[in-house]
Design a protein around this motif. Structure first.
Motif, PDB file in Angstrom:
ATOM      1  N   TRP A   6       0.936  -1.203  -0.084  1.00 15.59           N
ATOM      2  CA  TRP A   6      -0.082  -0.187   0.111  1.00 15.59           C
ATOM      3  C   TRP A   6       0.852   1.261  -0.050  1.00 15.59           C
ATOM      4  O   TRP A   6       0.508   2.188  -0.727  1.00 15.59           O
ATOM      5  CB  TRP A   6      -0.897   0.098   1.177  1.00 15.59           C
ATOM      6  CG  TRP A   6      -1.638   1.244   1.310  1.00 15.59           C
ATOM      7  CD1 TRP A   6      -2.876   1.655   0.572  1.00 15.59           C
ATOM      8  CD2 TRP A   6      -1.613   2.335   2.149  1.00 15.59           C
ATOM      9  NE1 TRP A   6      -3.494   3.023   0.979  1.00 15.59           N
ATOM     10  CE2 TRP A   6      -2.585   3.483   1.792  1.00 15.59           C
ATOM     11  CE3 TRP A   6      -0.413   2.773   3.116  1.00 15.59           C
ATOM     12  CZ2 TRP A   6      -2.537   4.621   2.492  1.00 15.59           C
ATOM     13  CZ3 TRP A   6      -0.468   3.788   3.565  1.00 15.59           C
ATOM     14  CH2 TRP A   6      -1.652   4.681   3.424  1.00 15.59           C
ATOM     15  N   LEU A   7       1.896   1.248   0.649  1.00 17.12           N
ATOM     16  CA  LEU A   7       2.743   2.280   0.727  1.00 17.12           C
ATOM     17  C   LEU A   7       3.481   2.778  -0.444  1.00 17.12           C
ATOM     18  O   LEU A   7       3.647   3.915  -0.739  1.00 17.12           O
ATOM     19  CB  LEU A   7       3.820   2.125   1.900  1.00 17.12           C
ATOM     20  CG  LEU A   7       3.530   2.404   3.329  1.00 17.12           C
ATOM     21  CD1 LEU A   7       4.586   1.911   4.418  1.00 17.12           C
ATOM     22  CD2 LEU A   7       2.734   3.756   3.730  1.00 17.12           C
ATOM     23  N   GLU A   8       3.631   1.735  -1.314  1.00 11.39           N
ATOM     24  CA  GLU A   8       4.428   1.974  -2.749  1.00 11.39           C
ATOM     25  C   GLU A   8       3.398   2.684  -3.553  1.00 11.39           C
ATOM     26  O   GLU A   8       3.921   3.048  -4.499  1.00 11.39           O
ATOM     27  CB  GLU A   8       4.849   0.472  -3.120  1.00 11.39           C
ATOM     28  CG  GLU A   8       6.060  -0.087  -2.254  1.00 11.39           C
ATOM     29  CD  GLU A   8       6.194  -1.576  -2.713  1.00 11.39           C
ATOM     30  OE1 GLU A   8       5.453  -2.072  -3.525  1.00 11.39           O
ATOM     31  OE2 GLU A   8       7.236  -2.066  -2.390  1.00 11.39           O
ATOM     32  N   THR A   9       2.172   2.560  -3.013  1.00 10.96           N
ATOM     33  CA  THR A   9       1.133   3.263  -4.131  1.00 10.96           C
ATOM     34  C   THR A   9       0.872   4.669  -3.634  1.00 10.96           C
ATOM     35  O   THR A   9       0.263   5.371  -4.467  1.00 10.96           O
ATOM     36  CB  THR A   9      -0.138   2.368  -4.252  1.00 10.96           C
ATOM     37  OG1 THR A   9      -0.696   2.838  -2.862  1.00 10.96           O
ATOM     38  CG2 THR A   9       0.032   0.936  -4.521  1.00 10.96           C
ATOM     39  N   VAL A  10       1.520   5.178  -2.723  1.00  7.22           N
ATOM     40  CA  VAL A  10       1.278   6.647  -2.309  1.00  7.22           C
ATOM     41  C   VAL A  10       1.989   7.494  -2.989  1.00  7.22           C
ATOM     42  O   VAL A  10       3.359   7.410  -3.091  1.00  7.22           O
ATOM     43  CB  VAL A  10       1.694   6.794  -0.768  1.00  7.22           C
ATOM     44  CG1 VAL A  10       1.379   8.172  -0.405  1.00  7.22           C
ATOM     45  CG2 VAL A  10       0.870   5.853   0.004  1.00  7.22           C
ATOM     46  N   PRO A  11       1.692   8.471  -3.766  1.00  5.83           N
ATOM     47  CA  PRO A  11       2.330   9.145  -4.816  1.00  5.83           C
ATOM     48  C   PRO A  11       3.318  10.011  -3.818  1.00  5.83           C
ATOM     49  O   PRO A  11       3.005  10.744  -2.856  1.00  5.83           O
ATOM     50  CB  PRO A  11       1.242  10.330  -5.544  1.00  5.83           C
ATOM     51  CG  PRO A  11      -0.068   9.353  -5.504  1.00  5.83           C
ATOM     52  CD  PRO A  11       0.175   8.395  -4.126  1.00  5.83           C
ATOM     53  N   ALA A  12       4.304  10.187  -4.723  1.00  2.00           N
ATOM     54  CA  ALA A  12       5.592  11.044  -3.766  1.00  2.00           C
ATOM     55  C   ALA A  12       5.048  12.440  -3.765  1.00  2.00           C
ATOM     56  O   ALA A  12       5.148  12.913  -2.681  1.00  2.00           O
ATOM     57  CB  ALA A  12       6.718  11.125  -4.785  1.00  2.00           C
ATOM     58  N   VAL A  13       4.321  13.143  -4.707  1.00  2.00           N
ATOM     59  CA  VAL A  13       3.775  14.497  -4.599  1.00  2.00           C
ATOM     60  C   VAL A  13       2.957  14.718  -3.417  1.00  2.00           C
ATOM     61  O   VAL A  13       2.932  15.851  -2.799  1.00  2.00           O
ATOM     62  CB  VAL A  13       3.306  14.963  -5.930  1.00  2.00           C
ATOM     63  CG1 VAL A  13       2.523  16.488  -5.935  1.00  2.00           C
ATOM     64  CG2 VAL A  13       4.505  14.787  -7.064  1.00  2.00           C
ATOM     65  N   SER A  14       2.137  13.686  -3.268  1.00  2.00           N
ATOM     66  CA  SER A  14       1.128  13.895  -2.164  1.00  2.00           C
ATOM     67  C   SER A  14       1.798  13.742  -0.882  1.00  2.00           C
ATOM     68  O   SER A  14       1.490  14.505   0.029  1.00  2.00           O
ATOM     69  CB  SER A  14       0.242  12.493  -2.369  1.00  2.00           C
ATOM     70  OG  SER A  14      -0.589  12.398  -3.274  1.00  2.00           O
ATOM     71  N   VAL A  15       2.810  13.007  -0.584  1.00  2.00           N
ATOM     72  CA  VAL A  15       3.615  12.998   0.568  1.00  2.00           C
ATOM     73  C   VAL A  15       4.353  14.326   0.813  1.00  2.00           C
ATOM     74  O   VAL A  15       4.420  14.982   1.908  1.00  2.00           O
ATOM     75  CB  VAL A  15       4.845  11.908   0.617  1.00  2.00           C
ATOM     76  CG1 VAL A  15       5.661  11.981   1.778  1.00  2.00           C
ATOM     77  CG2 VAL A  15       4.006  10.630   0.452  1.00  2.00           C
ATOM     78  N   TYR A  16       4.843  14.898  -0.219  1.00  2.00           N
ATOM     79  CA  TYR A  16       5.585  16.192  -0.222  1.00  2.00           C
ATOM     80  C   TYR A  16       4.576  17.408   0.214  1.00  2.00           C
ATOM     81  O   TYR A  16       4.938  18.046   1.093  1.00  2.00           O
ATOM     82  CB  TYR A  16       6.464  16.629  -1.408  1.00  2.00           C
ATOM     83  CG  TYR A  16       7.363  15.665  -2.004  1.00  2.00           C
ATOM     84  CD1 TYR A  16       8.071  14.823  -1.100  1.00  2.00           C
ATOM     85  CD2 TYR A  16       7.333  15.524  -3.184  1.00  2.00           C
ATOM     86  CE1 TYR A  16       9.209  14.001  -1.356  1.00  2.00           C
ATOM     87  CE2 TYR A  16       8.370  14.511  -3.898  1.00  2.00           C
ATOM     88  CZ  TYR A  16       9.282  13.485  -2.964  1.00  2.00           C
ATOM     89  OH  TYR A  16      10.319  12.883  -3.558  1.00  2.00           O
ATOM     90  N   LEU A  17       3.430  17.247  -0.382  1.00  2.00           N
ATOM     91  CA  LEU A  17       2.366  18.248  -0.232  1.00  2.00           C
ATOM     92  C   LEU A  17       1.929  18.123   1.111  1.00  2.00           C
ATOM     93  O   LEU A  17       1.675  19.128   1.951  1.00  2.00           O
ATOM     94  CB  LEU A  17       1.358  18.227  -1.264  1.00  2.00           C
ATOM     95  CG  LEU A  17       1.722  18.712  -2.742  1.00  2.00           C
ATOM     96  CD1 LEU A  17       0.417  18.555  -3.440  1.00  2.00           C
ATOM     97  CD2 LEU A  17       2.035  20.182  -2.744  1.00  2.00           C
ATOM     98  N   LEU A  18       1.432  17.068   1.704  1.00  2.00           N
ATOM     99  CA  LEU A  18       1.273  16.805   3.091  1.00  2.00           C
ATOM    100  C   LEU A  18       2.123  17.183   3.859  1.00  2.00           C
ATOM    101  O   LEU A  18       1.839  17.939   4.778  1.00  2.00           O
ATOM    102  CB  LEU A  18       0.708  15.241   3.121  1.00  2.00           C
ATOM    103  CG  LEU A  18       0.292  14.701   4.616  1.00  2.00           C
ATOM    104  CD1 LEU A  18      -0.973  15.586   5.023  1.00  2.00           C
ATOM    105  CD2 LEU A  18       0.356  13.443   4.739  1.00  2.00           C
ATOM    106  N   VAL A  19       3.333  16.999   3.903  1.00  2.00           N
ATOM    107  CA  VAL A  19       4.099  17.345   4.725  1.00  2.00           C
ATOM    108  C   VAL A  19       4.370  18.816   4.842  1.00  2.00           C
ATOM    109  O   VAL A  19       4.339  19.582   6.249  1.00  2.00           O
ATOM    110  CB  VAL A  19       5.682  16.695   4.523  1.00  2.00           C
ATOM    111  CG1 VAL A  19       6.765  17.392   5.183  1.00  2.00           C
ATOM    112  CG2 VAL A  19       5.634  15.030   4.721  1.00  2.00           C
ATOM    113  N   GLY A  20       4.498  19.617   3.567  1.00  2.00           N
ATOM    114  CA  GLY A  20       4.802  20.996   3.518  1.00  2.00           C
ATOM    115  C   GLY A  20       3.250  21.561   4.033  1.00  2.00           C
ATOM    116  O   GLY A  20       3.818  22.696   4.852  1.00  2.00           O
ATOM    117  N   VAL A  21       2.167  21.125   3.976  1.00  2.00           N
ATOM    118  CA  VAL A  21       0.927  21.979   4.192  1.00  2.00           C
ATOM    119  C   VAL A  21       0.944  21.831   5.784  1.00  2.00           C
ATOM    120  O   VAL A  21       0.468  22.853   6.475  1.00  2.00           O
ATOM    121  CB  VAL A  21      -0.154  21.437   3.670  1.00  2.00           C
ATOM    122  CG1 VAL A  21      -1.480  21.873   4.034  1.00  2.00           C
ATOM    123  CG2 VAL A  21      -0.088  21.613   2.044  1.00  2.00           C
ATOM    124  N   VAL A  22       0.888  20.472   6.303  1.00  2.00           N
ATOM    125  CA  VAL A  22       0.722  20.252   7.666  1.00  2.00           C
ATOM    126  C   VAL A  22       1.796  21.108   8.482  1.00  2.00           C
ATOM    127  O   VAL A  22       1.434  21.730   9.617  1.00  2.00           O
ATOM    128  CB  VAL A  22       0.949  18.937   8.017  1.00  2.00           C
ATOM    129  CG1 VAL A  22       0.889  18.618   9.680  1.00  2.00           C
ATOM    130  CG2 VAL A  22      -0.345  18.115   7.481  1.00  2.00           C
TER     131      VAL A  22
END
Length: 216
Positions: A6-22
Motif C-alpha cells: 500500500w505504501l508503494e502506491t502513495v504518490p511522492a507528490v502527495s507526501v511532499y504536499l502533505l508534509v509542507g502543508v501540515v
C-alpha cells in the motif's frame, strides 16, 4: 493488501504536499502534529525509493518558514487581542498558562526563541504569531525563522532517514512499528511540554499571589 504494498502506491507528490502543508499550518499557529507527519514521512522515504529525502526536507523547510512568516504577520496585525481570542477558541493550546510559558521563553532567549521554538512541540505553534504580537523586528525574526526551519526540518529528515536506512530490513517487515515509534515520539514531546506549561502556571500563580495579598 500488505502495508508495504500500500505504501508503494502513495504518490511522492502527495507526501511532499502533505508534509509542507501540515508543517506550514502548524507553524502558522494551528495545533497540528507537524513533527509526527515529518518523522513518518522520513521513515517512508527510507523504505520507499520513490520518496526523495532531499525534496522531502526542502518541502518541510519551505512549509516551516512560510508558515512562521504568515503567523508573524497575523500576530503583528492582531496583537494581544489575537492571543485572547485564540485562548478562548483553543484553551488547551493557547490558554493563559501556555502563553505565559511562551512569553517566558521569549524574554529569556529573545529572537532565538523563534529558532529554539522550532525544536519544541508546543512552542512551535507560538513562535511566529507571538513574535509578531511582541513586535520583534522582522529582520531578527527572519534570520531565526530561516535558520530554525532549515535546521529543524532538514536535520529531522536526515536523522530519521539515516536511521531508517539502517533499520530498513525491519521497517519493511514491520512498517507500522516505524509509524508507531513516530507517534510515541510526538506524544512524549507533548507530555514534556505539558509539564513545562504546568511549571509556568505555578510560577505565574506564585508571582500573582503577593500582589493579591497586598491588595487585601
Amino acid at each position: 493488501m500488505h502495508i508495504q504494498e500500500w505504501l508503494e502506491t502513495v504518490p511522492a507528490v502527495s507526501v511532499y504536499l502533505l508534509v509542507g502543508v501540515v508543517i506550514g499550518l502548524e507553524s502558522l499557529g494551528i495545533p497540528l502534529p507537524g513533527e509526527i507527519v515529518l518523522v513518518s514521512a522520513s521513515i517512508l522515504a527510507a523504505t520507499q525509493d520513490h520518496i526523495n529525502p532531499l525534496v522531502l526536507g526542502a518541502c518541510a523547510s519551505i512549509g516551516a518558514i512560510l508558515g512562521d512568516s504568515v503567523g508573524y504577520l497575523i500576530g503583528r496585525k492582531g496583537g494581544q487581542p489575537l492571543l485572547h481570542w485564540a485562548g478562548r477558541k483553543f484553551p488547551k493550546h493557547f490558554g493563559p498558562d501556555h502563553v505565559a510559558m511562551a512569553e517566558a521563553k521569549f524574554d529569556k532567549w529573545g529572537m532565538w526563541a523563534v529558532f529554539f521554538g522550532r525544536f519544541i512541540a508546543l512552542l512551535r505553534i507560538f513562535a511566529g504569531p507571538l513574535a509578531g504580537v511582541l513586535r520583534m523586528p522582522y529582520w531578527k525574526f527572519l534570520i531565526a525563522n530561516v535558520l530554525g526551519g532549515i535546521i529543524w526540518a532538514g536535520g529531522t529528515t536526515a536523522l530519521v532517514y539515516s536511521v531508517g536506512i539502517v533499520a530498513e530490513p525491519w521497517l519493511k517487515r514491520f512498517s507500522w512499528w516505524g509509524l508507531g515509534a513516530a507517534a510515541l515520539f510526538g506524544i512524549g514531546s507533548f507530555l514534556v511540554m505539558k509539564r513545562r506549561v504546568k511549571k509556568a502556571a505555578a510560577a505565574r500563580e506564585a508571582k500573582e499571589t503577593p500582589v493579591a495579598a497586598t491588595a487585601d
